[in-house]
Design a protein around this motif. Structure first.
Motif, PDB file in Angstrom:
ATOM      1  N   GLY A   1      -1.708   4.727  24.106  1.00 39.45           N
ATOM      2  CA  GLY A   1      -2.462   3.591  23.591  1.00 39.45           C
ATOM      3  C   GLY A   1      -3.509   3.102  24.583  1.00 39.45           C
ATOM      4  O   GLY A   1      -3.777   3.755  25.604  1.00 39.45           O
TER       5      GLY A   1
ATOM      6  N   ASP B   1      -3.817  -0.362  25.710  1.00 33.16           N
ATOM      7  CA  ASP B   1      -3.580  -1.703  26.231  1.00 33.16           C
ATOM      8  C   ASP B   1      -4.414  -1.895  27.497  1.00 33.16           C
ATOM      9  O   ASP B   1      -4.327  -1.084  28.427  1.00 33.16           O
ATOM     10  CB  ASP B   1      -2.088  -1.864  26.542  1.00 33.16           C
TER      11      ASP B   1
ATOM     12  N   SER C   1      -2.621  -1.805  30.869  1.00 31.23           N
ATOM     13  CA  SER C   1      -2.099  -0.477  31.192  1.00 31.23           C
ATOM     14  C   SER C   1      -3.217   0.470  31.601  1.00 31.23           C
ATOM     15  O   SER C   1      -3.068   1.258  32.548  1.00 31.23           O
ATOM     16  CB  SER C   1      -1.333   0.101  29.996  1.00 31.23           C
TER      17      SER C   1
ATOM     18  N   ALA D   1      -2.264   5.405  20.362  1.00 32.28           N
ATOM     19  CA  ALA D   1      -1.232   4.370  20.188  1.00 32.28           C
ATOM     20  C   ALA D   1      -0.208   4.771  19.131  1.00 32.28           C
ATOM     21  O   ALA D   1       0.952   4.354  19.192  1.00 32.28           O
ATOM     22  CB  ALA D   1      -1.889   3.039  19.808  1.00 32.28           C
TER      23      ALA D   1
ATOM     24  N   HIS E   1       4.361   2.144  31.524  1.00 30.65           N
ATOM     25  CA  HIS E   1       5.142   1.347  30.583  1.00 30.65           C
ATOM     26  C   HIS E   1       5.026  -0.110  30.968  1.00 30.65           C
ATOM     27  O   HIS E   1       4.575  -0.409  32.073  1.00 30.65           O
ATOM     28  CB  HIS E   1       6.614   1.828  30.578  1.00 30.65           C
TER      29      HIS E   1
ATOM     30  N   MET F   1       5.496   0.411  26.794  1.00 26.27           N
ATOM     31  CA  MET F   1       4.674   1.047  25.759  1.00 26.27           C
ATOM     32  C   MET F   1       4.804   0.259  24.460  1.00 26.27           C
ATOM     33  O   MET F   1       5.497  -0.741  24.404  1.00 26.27           O
ATOM     34  CB  MET F   1       5.141   2.486  25.562  1.00 26.27           C
ATOM     35  N   GLY F   2       4.159   0.775  23.437  1.00 27.71           N
ATOM     36  CA  GLY F   2       4.252   0.102  22.142  1.00 27.71           C
ATOM     37  C   GLY F   2       5.702   0.014  21.660  1.00 27.71           C
ATOM     38  O   GLY F   2       6.538   0.843  22.001  1.00 27.71           O
ATOM     39  N   GLY F   3       5.970  -0.990  20.861  1.00 29.72           N
ATOM     40  CA  GLY F   3       7.326  -1.263  20.427  1.00 29.72           C
ATOM     41  C   GLY F   3       7.962  -0.170  19.590  1.00 29.72           C
ATOM     42  O   GLY F   3       9.182  -0.134  19.464  1.00 29.72           O
ATOM     43  N   HIS F   4       7.168   0.733  19.029  1.00 27.04           N
ATOM     44  CA  HIS F   4       7.769   1.755  18.150  1.00 27.04           C
ATOM     45  C   HIS F   4       8.306   2.944  18.943  1.00 27.04           C
ATOM     46  O   HIS F   4       8.928   3.831  18.384  1.00 27.04           O
ATOM     47  CB  HIS F   4       6.728   2.234  17.124  1.00 27.04           C
TER      48      HIS F   4
ATOM     49  N   GLU G   1      11.594   4.017  24.612  1.00 28.92           N
ATOM     50  CA  GLU G   1      11.212   4.240  26.021  1.00 28.92           C
ATOM     51  C   GLU G   1      12.266   5.043  26.761  1.00 28.92           C
ATOM     52  O   GLU G   1      11.943   5.869  27.612  1.00 28.92           O
ATOM     53  CB  GLU G   1      10.994   2.901  26.741  1.00 28.92           C
TER      54      GLU G   1
END
Lengths: 282, 282
Positions: A43, A45, A48, A73, A100, A102-105, A108
């Motif tokens: 992604g 961000d 990041s 992302a 990290h 990272m995105g919630g989906h 990790e």
């Protein structure tokens, strides 16, 4: 009361990076291969992106190549795991940094576990946590590892001392406490459910604040003469320790910034070159 | 002062084993496959032979098959690792128990790491230690897992309490402390280098003695009303806690024998059936 001595992470980290750069150059000369860190970013961000760019710049200055892996992302856990596995199997890559959170989906943990322990220079895998906990050879989480280097540099021997770690995250509080335990400190882990935090912290000869709450630890919580390590970094360059009051009680204290902060990346670079040396067999 | 209540591990472990046996029978009925524990024994140390035989007997009574793997004392680490890897890949084996300690020439850690985490029903791998530490799903080390079951059975909620673990072994003290931390206790690890152990133990609402030194913890070390868990087992049925004096101060206490001891094998059996259920997909 006299003021605490300052623990200067800026100077120590600079020395570590200089030594690391020399070792990287020597390794490149002897093997024809430069140490290589793969940086994996999922992604865009902005924070990041900035962190990864900064780490890549610091690598370049130290003679460490970096391989930039940028994933959209929408990347799935499965795709990310596949990427990390192939980097783990790629002999041209010696260390792997997965930026990290990272995105919630994304799962990790599944992603971390796809990193081969011998390339886990950021110290995020289960295996690295266990080797830290059991005092075995392996890579350490970078900030806790940097904290131990600071203590060593200032001749603070944890053995027999009471250490209180405030915070229990998987990459900071828990490994910091386990590294102190492996060095024979009597270690107490505190966190949001701890009752009467002040009185627990006052037992400590060594306090590690690693909780991400600005100025949570105040001077009156510090046992006179204690070593205070502030691993917090909150908006406005504010640590987890109220520096102005703590400096009046502590024996040694890290400033924010310029204490723990610069040690993290120095440890990352050092471990990357160490990983390369092991993998290149020199 | 009133005497402490006794924590009855014998009765609780019996209930767990009964429930486990029912589940094993149900699993066998539904799938045509009985849960199977592979027990791996290296050499002929009399105590180890006895322990393995006892575990196999307990398995049989609970409707769990066991596959006995006996290797000569001269077995190399490499050979043992090979055996454990093939058991890890064998669909007929659901759990693996490697009896330890083993002979001094074997790299125990290399052997443990050859056990697949999904068959690590004794909770000895790095992955199991990490999942215990991070509060994630996985198998627990059997004695620490049994301790948590005792606390739950007696409605002792660790959250917010001060827990002091005396001992820091890889399969007892460290995982016990990490399980308590995952349940929100404020946890202190003590060990041979701890100074003034008595005063540290006196801070504890929950004491876990796991150090293997007979009667090290005495009544005067116990905070009145504390929960005292004695995981020590020394020659002559003596724990790490001086029971006679501790029972006068504690709120709840485990006897030795009949406290923690029987929970270990109950946890092993329960986790073996759980592993089988997961692997058989029911």
């Amino acid at each position: 009361m006299s003021q605490a001595g300052l623990i200067d992470g800026t100077s120590l980290s600079r020395r570590i990076v200089e030594d690391t750069a020399k070792r990287a150059a020597d390794l490149s000369d002897r093997t024809g291969t430069a140490p290589c860190l793969a940086t994996v970013l999922v992604g865009e961000d902005p924070a990041s992106v900035t962190y990864v760019r900064m780490k890549r710049n610091r690598c370049r200055k130290a003679g460490i190549e970096s391989r930039q892996v940028e994933l959209p992302a929408a990347t799935t856990t499965e795709e990310l795991v596949g990427t990390l596995r192939s980097l783990s199997n790629d002999p041209g890559v010696h260390g792997i940094l997965l930026q990290h959170p990272m995105g919630g989906h994304i799962d990790e943990r599944a992603a971390f576990e796809a990193i081969a322990p011998e390339k886990d220079v950021d110290g995020v895998t289960f295996a690295s946590f266990a080797t830290m906990s059991f005092g075995l050879p392996g890579f350490v989480s970078c900030t806790p590892g940097g904290i131990m280097r600071l203590l060593d540099a200032y001749d603070v021997d944890p053995s027999g001392k009471r250490a209180v770690v405030v915070g229990r995250s998987a990459i900071l509080g828990k490994p910091a406490g386990m590294l102190l335990l492996a060095r024979d400190a009597t270690v107490t882990f505190c966190h949001s459910r701890t009752r009467d935090l002040s009185s627990v912290v006052r037992e400590a000869d060594i306090v590690v604040a690693a909780v991400g709450r600005p100025r949570l630890i105040r001077g009156e919580d510090i046992k006179p003469g204690a070593v205070v390590i502030d691993a917090g970094y909150n908006p406005g360059n504010v640590g987890d320790v109220d520096f102005d009051s703590a400096v009046e009680r502590a024996g040694l204290i890290t400033p924010v910034p310029g204490g723990v902060g610069p040690m993290t990346i120095a440890t990352l670079l050092e471990q990357t070159v160490e990983a390369a040396a092991r993998q290149l067999g020199v």
